[in-house]
Design a protein around this motif. Structure first.
Motif, short mmCIF file in Angstrom:
data_model
loop_
_atom_site.label_atom_id
_atom_site.label_comp_id
_atom_site.label_asym_id
_atom_site.label_seq_id
_atom_site.Cartn_x
_atom_site.Cartn_y
_atom_site.Cartn_z
N GLY A 37 11.20 23.24 -26.46
CA GLY A 37 9.89 22.75 -26.04
C GLY A 37 8.73 23.63 -26.42
N SER A 76 12.55 13.91 -33.40
CA SER A 76 11.67 14.59 -32.46
C SER A 76 12.48 15.18 -31.32
CB SER A 76 10.63 13.63 -31.91
OG SER A 76 9.83 14.23 -30.92
N SER A 121 13.87 23.80 -30.27
CA SER A 121 12.76 24.73 -30.05
C SER A 121 12.52 25.01 -28.57
CB SER A 121 11.47 24.17 -30.66
OG SER A 121 11.11 22.95 -30.04
N THR A 142 12.68 19.11 -30.36
CA THR A 142 12.36 19.56 -29.00
C THR A 142 13.49 20.37 -28.39
OG1 THR A 142 10.94 17.62 -28.67
CG2 THR A 142 11.68 18.78 -26.70
N GLU A 169 10.66 11.54 -26.56
CA GLU A 169 9.51 12.15 -25.91
C GLU A 169 9.90 13.03 -24.72
OE1 GLU A 169 7.19 8.87 -24.68
OE2 GLU A 169 6.69 8.22 -26.70
#
Length: 476
Positions: A439, A430, A437, A434, A238
């Motif tokens: 974010g 994930s 990319s 992240t 996350e």
């Protein structure tokens, strides 16, 4: 999960092992498979429904992920502990008790009117899964003798477990769109009730002759260590891999797992006898199990992200498309026992992994138009066949060659590998998306991030192929 002998039923010493599925064995298999399928569905059925739950109950965006994380932490962290409890009080007893808890927790979750009650229900569902999964798998392996019948039973179990994960994604979208997210909870109640009514008369109890002592230090250190690692990886997915809380949780988890190994070396009746972990089949088989579940379950997440963020599909459309993957896993589960019987478990692990790796790598060619689904559907179908060959091979490798007295331990470890793989796949991938990319959440950035993560996914599958080929090579 003990070295004490599993108590045989009356006459077991003289009665020959059945060579085909009798009527009673068919019913036993059906009951156990129904329960395992329901447990697998629970891992993914709420993923599509999370936004609707957040809007209805008032979850903040930052707290919404705890609906999934609370379940995953409990399911992965307590599997070995509850496997041991099953050895103490009887695997059938804990299997039935945990299914009862799952039914009650699902009812409470479906009726929840505030976030706190829902999270408590999800924790209870996770604890029930941590208890029911190893107990059900141990009941399965002790009910079916080693050989063709066990291969068939584990093949069907693996197929339905994997199909259950993809079915959860489909079912979650359908129920949320047509009825309400609450039915993603309520659907467990009649299934749990049906299994509870049928199981007592068709499943035989399985427990040690001598009641072992509880290795409390071992149970606490491994449970808290697994919770730390899973929590740390979830936070890393996350917030990124430099987040202090994520790194701290990972460090604490690693230290506690090291403490667990030291405790087990000195324990009179260890939770996990280290001599079992020294068996190549147990150790490497479980590594392959983690990789198998990490790669396929995280691929579902990656393709969900791709279809919704890049192609603009609805949650329902994205969920339904995974039905093709589910069909592939069912076919793989049916083919695996026959393939193992004609060749070997190692051969199936290698060729199944190669099949999965090739058709995962094919997804690197995905474009940014809906026409890409002509590539997604056959690739996920054939990749699902390969993944299920690996999963059945892992189950057979990790549980074959061990006496019934060690099946509780073997199935507890296999269940833990399965739970950890399912739990860690999404946060790890994930984090890759992240990072790749930067974010950004534009269609192009998500497409690029998913492509990079698919490459990592394929590389992990190939790592499993190398492990099976090198470390499971027959010894002369």
């Amino acid at each position: 999960m003990t070295t004490a002998q599993t108590a045989p039923s009356a006459g077991a010493a003289t009665r020959p092992a059945p060579q085909r599925l009798t009527g009673r064995l068919k019913v036993t298999l059906a009951v156990l498979l129904a329960a395992q399928f329901m447990l697998a569905v629970d891992f993914s059925i709420l993923n599509v429904a999370l936004p609707a739950i957040g809007d209805d109950l008032g979850f903040t965006l930052s707290h919404l992920q705890w609906i999934a994380t609370a379940f995953a932490l409990s399911a992965a962290g307590f599997t070995l502990f509850f496997g041991r409890i099953g050895d103490l009080i009887g695997r059938k007893r804990i299997f039935l008790g945990s299914l009862g808890l799952l039914g009650v927790a699902s009812l409470v979750g479906g009726l929840a009117t505030d976030p706190t009650v829902l999270i408590i229900a999800r924790v209870a569902q996770g604890l029930a899964t941590a208890a029911a999964t190893p107990a059900g798998l141990a009941l399965l392996t002790t009910a079916f003798p080693e050989g063709p019948l066990r291969r068939k039973a584990l093949g069907l179990n693996g197929a339905l477990m994997s199909a259950g994960f993809t079915t959860g994604a489909v079912l979650g979208g359908v129920l949320t769109d047509l009825l309400s997210w609450r039915w993603a909870f309520f659907i467990n109640v009649p299934v749990a009730l049906a299994v509870l009514l049928a199981a007592p008369s068709v499943i035989a109890e399985s427990r040690p002759e001598r009641r072992p002592r509880v290795d409390v230090p071992g149970a606490l250190s491994v449970t808290l260590g697994l919770l730390g690692v899973v929590y740390g990886l979830t936070l890393a997915g996350e917030r990124g891999w430099t987040d202090p809380a994520a790194l701290g949780a990972l460090a604490v988890g690693a230290v506690l797992l090291a403490v667990f190994v030291l405790v087990e070396r000195r324990a009179a009746e260890p939770l996990v006898p280290l001599n079992v972990l020294r068996k190549r089949t147990v150790a490497w088989g479980n590594v392959l199990g983690v990789l198998a579940f990490v790669t396929e379950t995280s691929l579902v997440y990656l393709l969900t992200l791709y279809m919704q963020k890049t192609l603009g599909f609805s949650a329902l459309t994205a969920g339904v498309s995974f039905g093709v993957l589910g069909l592939g896993t069912v076919l793989g589960g049916l083919l695996a026992p026959k393939a193992v019987g004609r060749t070997s478990t190692r051969t199936v692990l290698v060729w199944g992994g190669l099949l999965q790796a090739v058709f995962t790598a094919v997804l690197l060619l995905l474009g940014d138009s809906p026409a890409a689904m002509w590539l997604v559907l056959p690739a996920t179908f054939l990749g699902g066949v390969g993944n299920m060959l690996v999963i059945v091979g892992f189950m057979l490798t990790a549980t074959t060659g061990l006496p019934d007295r060690e099946q509780g331990l073997a199935t507890g470890l296999a269940s833990m590998s399965q739970q950890i793989g399912i739990t860690l796949g999404t946060p790890v991938m994930s984090a890759v998306v992240t990072a790749a990319s930067a974010g950004a959440v534009t269609a192009g950035a998500v497409h690029h991030g998913v492509t990079v993560a698919i490459g990592v996914n394929a590389a992990l599958v190939l790592l499993g192929v190398v492990i099976a080929a090198v470390f499971l090579r027959p010894r002369s």
